[in-house]
Design a protein around this motif. Structure first.
Motif, PDB file in Angstrom:
ATOM      1  N   ILE A  58       0.839  -1.205   0.000  1.00 19.22           N
ATOM      2  CA  ILE A  58       0.000   0.000   0.000  1.00 19.22           C
ATOM      3  C   ILE A  58       0.876   1.257   0.000  1.00 19.22           C
ATOM      4  N   LEU A  59       1.936   1.198   0.820  1.00 22.49           N
ATOM      5  CA  LEU A  59       2.840   2.347   0.911  1.00 22.49           C
ATOM      6  C   LEU A  59       3.563   2.577  -0.418  1.00 22.49           C
ATOM      7  N   VAL A  60       4.037   1.504  -1.014  1.00 21.70           N
ATOM      8  CA  VAL A  60       4.779   1.642  -2.273  1.00 21.70           C
ATOM      9  C   VAL A  60       3.882   2.275  -3.340  1.00 21.70           C
ATOM     10  N   GLU A  61       2.625   1.859  -3.350  1.00 20.48           N
ATOM     11  CA  GLU A  61       1.718   2.427  -4.342  1.00 20.48           C
ATOM     12  C   GLU A  61       1.570   3.936  -4.123  1.00 20.48           C
ATOM     13  N   TYR A  62       1.386   4.327  -2.863  1.00 19.04           N
ATOM     14  CA  TYR A  62       1.278   5.757  -2.533  1.00 19.04           C
ATOM     15  C   TYR A  62       2.539   6.503  -2.953  1.00 19.04           C
ATOM     16  N   LEU A  63       3.693   5.941  -2.635  1.00 23.73           N
ATOM     17  CA  LEU A  63       4.951   6.627  -2.937  1.00 23.73           C
ATOM     18  C   LEU A  63       5.174   6.723  -4.454  1.00 23.73           C
ATOM     19  N   TRP A  64       4.763   5.687  -5.167  1.00 23.60           N
ATOM     20  CA  TRP A  64       4.891   5.735  -6.630  1.00 23.60           C
ATOM     21  C   TRP A  64       4.101   6.902  -7.209  1.00 23.60           C
ATOM     22  N   HIS A  65       2.922   7.109  -6.632  1.00 24.25           N
ATOM     23  CA  HIS A  65       2.078   8.216  -7.104  1.00 24.25           C
ATOM     24  C   HIS A  65       2.740   9.568  -6.911  1.00 24.25           C
ATOM     25  N   ALA A 109       6.179   9.974  -6.842  1.00 28.50           N
ATOM     26  CA  ALA A 109       7.605   9.686  -7.069  1.00 28.50           C
ATOM     27  C   ALA A 109       8.404  10.960  -7.336  1.00 28.50           C
ATOM     28  N   ASP A 110       7.770  11.947  -7.945  1.00 29.58           N
ATOM     29  CA  ASP A 110       8.489  13.183  -8.275  1.00 29.58           C
ATOM     30  C   ASP A 110       8.885  13.965  -7.022  1.00 29.58           C
TER      31      ASP A 110
END
Ligand code: ATP
Ligand code: MG
Length: 428
Positions: free
Chosen positions: A180-187, A189-190
């Motif tokens: 869940i965290l990785v998905e949030y961070l990917w969003h 990423a910039d």
């Protein structure tokens, strides 16, 4: 003239002007651990590199870039320990201390990490640590926190530190949260700095641990691990909080507290201060229920913490350290050849007769005046004087150095009694 050789960068001498503070801290800590039934363990400073890779985790700051690793003469890869838990668990497994029993252990000593040296961050630093084994419940978590809280009180640091607390859940719930965290961070990423981009793939929970001010808003808005805890971890955490509430220990729940090492699960905590600048964590710990098994032992719940001694000394320095007196009670002045010959023996006899007596014996001859200067510099409140006349009469002079008390002459036996009662009166 040949060039002076300097100490290795980031590795400090601890000089006589600060060792009293170290002894004060170490002595207080020893008494504290005794009061809770913890036993001391001493591990080697060097361990197999593999031990730290397997316990701390390959994708942590320590293992990636901070370890002092070298090849032994016979080709083995060895590492100067960067922390104590791994070695303690290794020792526990190897010596059969962990199976079917409980242990409450403590250790202290130097640790080594190749970090950028700065205030509160060194390449050789010291930790005092505690590890418990075979105890799974929130009661032992609470005991460790109460024990550390008592230490701050004993050291006069209770107002300087505050407790932060979090739960990392089970490794399963953490894996689910990680996605869940990785998905949030990917969003976003910039908005990630370079370190965090790297961690996004290797160790995304560590992104929450970032100290970069530009990252804080992003971190604050991230999904919370606490919203994704498994039921058992949630209950464990609630019970711990209830125990701390009942004991009147104040704490802040910090959902971003994840700790740098891989092996933690459930409870993690840190004692932090705002009085030391950026290096504000003085004590950090948590539960590591999976580590014993990970290192080849049978599954054993475990919980521990480690304190950074240099940071605690720095805090103590700000508040003033109670005057621990390690100075001599008496400085023995020796005038003339016979006195120089007999002085060491007289000092030995007085130490035999008066347990705890601290005498500094003058060595190397010199005038009355120069010896009294040294007596003064030693910090001793008393001078013992052995001259030719005293030698012949079997007597010794005692002269107070800090007030205008008269010099008195007495026999060696009387001197021993006089010194014993002096120590009793001064409560020392
Ligand atoms: P930090 O976030 O400050 O780097 P850490 O998470 O790496 O700390 P731990 O491995 O938990 O630290 O070690 C426990 C304690 O040891 C820390 O809270 C700190 O007080 C102390 N410590 C860690 N690294 C150093 C260092 N390089 N120099 C001095 N003290 C240190
Ligand atoms: Mg660190």
């Amino acid at each position: 003239m040949s060039k002076h050789i300097q100490a290795v960068r980031g590795m400090n001498d601890i000089l006589p002007d600060v060792t009293p503070a170290w002894r004060y801290l170490e002595g207080t800590v020893r008494g504290l651990f005794d009061a809770y039934g913890y036993q001391e363990i001493r591990m080697p400073i060097v361990e197999s590199t593999e031990l730290f890779k397997r316990s701390i985790g390959e994708v942590t700051d320590i293992v990636e870039k901070e370890m002092y690793t070298f090849e032994d003469r016979n080709g083995d890869m060895l590492t100067l320990r960067p922390e104590g838990t791994a070695g303690c668990v290794r020792a526990g497994i190897q010596n059969g201390l962990l199976h079917n029993q409980t242990q409450r252990l403590w250790y202290s000593g130097p640790m080594f990490r190749h970090e950028r040296p700065q205030k509160g961050r060194y390449r050789q630093f010291h930790q005092i640590g505690v590890e418990t084994f075979g105890l799974a419940g929130p009661d032992i978590d609470a005991e460790l926190i109460l024990m550390s809280a008592r230490l701050w009180k004993q050291l006069g640091l209770a107002d300087a530190v505050e407790l932060q607390l979090n739960s990392l859940g089970s490794s399963e719930s953490r894996t689910a949260y990680r996605a869940i965290l990785v998905e949030y961070l990917w969003h976003h990423a910039d908005q990630l700095d370079e370190d965090s981009q790297r961690r996004l793939n290797s160790n995304p929970l560590r992104v929450l641990d970032s100290k970069n001010p530009q990252m804080q808003a992003l971190i604050a808005a991230a999904p919370k691990l606490s919203d994704h805890l498994d039921a058992a971890s949630r209950e464990h955490f609630e019970q711990l909080c209830a125990l701390l509430d009942a004991a009147g220990v104040r704490y802040t729940i910090n959902p971003c507290l994840v700790r740098g090492l891989d092996y933690y699960s459930k409870t993690v905590f840190e004692w932090v201060t705002d009085k030391l600048g950026a290096q504000g964590t003085v004590c950090a710990g948590g539960r590591f229920d999976g580590l014993v098994e990970q290192l080849g032992g049978r599954g054993t719940p475990a919980m521990g913490f480690a304190m950074g001694v240099e940071r605690l000394i720095a805090l103590l320095d700000q508040g003033g350290i109670p005057q621990q007196d390690y100075r001599p009670h008496a400085y023995l002045v020796l005038l003339g050849e016979q006195a120089q010959r007999e002085g060491l023996l007289l000092a030995e006899r007085l130490r035999d007769a008066v347990p705890g007596l601290r005498i500094e014996t003058h060595c190397g001859g010199g005038s009355f005046k120069s010896q009294f200067k040294k007596a003064d510099r030693s910090g001793a409140p008393l001078a013992l004087i052995l001259g030719e006349e005293e030698c012949q009469q079997g007597r010794v002079g005692i002269k107070p150095l800090r007030d205008d008390g008269e010099q008195q002459q007495m026999s060696h036996g009387e001197a021993a009694e006089w010194l014993a009662s002096y120590m009793q009166q001064t409560n020392d």
